[in-house]
Design an enzyme around this catalytic site. Structure first.
Site, PDB file in Angstrom:
ATOM      1  N   CYS A 110      35.890  40.946  48.616  1.00 50.43           N
ATOM      2  CA  CYS A 110      34.627  41.240  47.945  1.00 50.43           C
ATOM      3  C   CYS A 110      33.694  42.117  48.773  1.00 50.43           C
ATOM      4  CB  CYS A 110      33.919  39.948  47.563  1.00 50.43           C
ATOM      5  SG  CYS A 110      34.841  38.956  46.354  1.00 50.43           S
ATOM      6  N   HIS A 249      26.595  41.727  46.378  1.00 51.99           N
ATOM      7  CA  HIS A 249      27.850  41.422  45.693  1.00 51.99           C
ATOM      8  C   HIS A 249      27.589  40.412  44.582  1.00 51.99           C
ATOM      9  CE1 HIS A 249      31.786  40.122  44.694  1.00 51.99           C
ATOM     10  NE2 HIS A 249      31.668  38.957  45.313  1.00 51.99           N
ATOM     11  N   ASN A 279      32.428  38.068  38.517  1.00 54.39           N
ATOM     12  CA  ASN A 279      32.699  38.515  39.884  1.00 54.39           C
ATOM     13  C   ASN A 279      33.919  39.440  39.845  1.00 54.39           C
ATOM     14  OD1 ASN A 279      33.522  38.830  42.549  1.00 54.39           O
ATOM     15  ND2 ASN A 279      33.194  36.683  43.104  1.00 54.39           N
TER      16      ASN A 279
END
Length: 329
Positions: A110, A249, A279
């Site tokens: 990520c 993020h 996500n």
């Protein structure tokens, strides 16, 4: 003479057409739409369909960012390549018609997009490239146990890309200092155990799916993103109050809010599109940037802080003043 800076000159995004809403997940697993929304901020996500791969998504986002131009280097941030070997970036470069451009993958999960940005900026600063295409693309739903009520609601698929050109550090769009870190002692907080050289794929399904210790990841994410953000702001000579937009993020809306609170930022500085895409791992930040540009949340001259946290553990941050990229197509 100062080294050239990496300047943002193009942006692109791409999402699969299939939408998976919370009600569909709730009908199959022991959860509810309210439970998902209140704990993650997500109401729907996109899922790659049969025959739709990470490379497919990356190509479309990259094409939009290029805007008909070219690039000397392609850096693809992904932890879900089309196959373990070779890297996926050369296939992306070929399908974009970039000839023999250098192309390689970066896997920082990520945090991958921020790591890839720093890599692209390094190519430009070192005089090895004039234009670098940086793509974050992941099909993380391929790593998720379809019966895991903890991870299924969180992850989605997508791709986002930016085009960097050589320029000067004082112009809009120039990326400022980078701050990158890792802590491998905590790799097992968020990982896929099997499929690599340490442990081969087995007949045990759990080995091939993502495992996550959510509470610990939440705690580390907030602390590390806030710490890294302070570091990069100090290096850039910015105060927290100078930041117009915080693009973190998109893992969980509560992580974004908690990080902003730790930094002393107002809630309206937080850029979030997690409600619509979930996500998307390495695609998260460029997708959020593209959406914020399209809806006017990002305007030329805005001072923008980017920060990411992911498996590894890895994390990193950077800053830029948002440039005038023209009207979204």
């Amino acid at each position: 003479m100062p080294a050239p800076a990496a300047v943002l000159t193009g942006i692109g995004s791409w999402l699969p057409t299939k939408v998976l809403g919370n009600h569909e997940i709730a009908a199959r697993l022991d959860t509810t739409d309210e439970w998902i929304r209140t704990r993650t901020g997500i109401r729907e996500r996109r899922v790659a369909g049969p025959g739709e791969s990470t490379v497919d998504l990356a190509v479309e986002a990259g094409r939009e960012a290029l805007g008909g131009g070219g690039a000397d280097v392609v850096v693809l941030a992904t932890s879900t390549p089309d196959q373990p070997c070779p890297a996926s970036a050369p296939q992306v470069a070929a399908r974009l018609g970039l000839g023999t451009a250098a192309a390689f993958d970066v896997n920082a999960v990520c945090s991958g997009f921020v790591y890839a940005l720093a890599t692209g900026a390094g190519f430009i600063a070192g005089g090895m490239a004039e234009r670098v295409l940086v793509i974050g693309a992941d099909t993380f739903t391929t790593l998720i146990d379809p019966d895991d009520r903890t991870t299924v609601p969180i992850f989605g698929d997508g791709a986002g890309a930016v085009l960097l050109r050589a320029g000067s550090a004082d112009e809009p769009g120039a990326f400022g200092p980078f701050d990158l870190h890792s802590e491998g002692d905590h790799a097992d907080l968020l990982w896929v155990e099997a499929g690599g050289a340490r442990k081969r794929l087995s007949d045990t399904p759990a080995d091939r799916f993502l495992a996550m210790q959510g509470t610990a990841v939440f705690r580390h994410a907030c602390a590390r993103m806030a710490e890294s953000s302070r570091t990069v702001l100090d290096r850039a000579g910015w105060m927290v109050g100078d930041v117009d937009r915080f693009v973190g993020h998109q893992a969980n809306i509560r992580i974004l809010q908690a990080t902003a609170k730790q930094l002393g930022m107002p809630a309206d500085a937080v850029v979030a599109n997690i409600d619509r895409v979930g996500n998307t791992s390495a695609a998260s930040i460029p997708l959020a940037l593209a959406d914020a540009r399209a809806d006017g949340t990002l305007a030329p001259g805005h001072r923008v802080l980017l920060s990411a946290f992911g498996a590894g553990l890895t994390w990193g941050s950077t800053v830029l003043r948002w440039p005038d990229l023209g009207q979204p197509s």
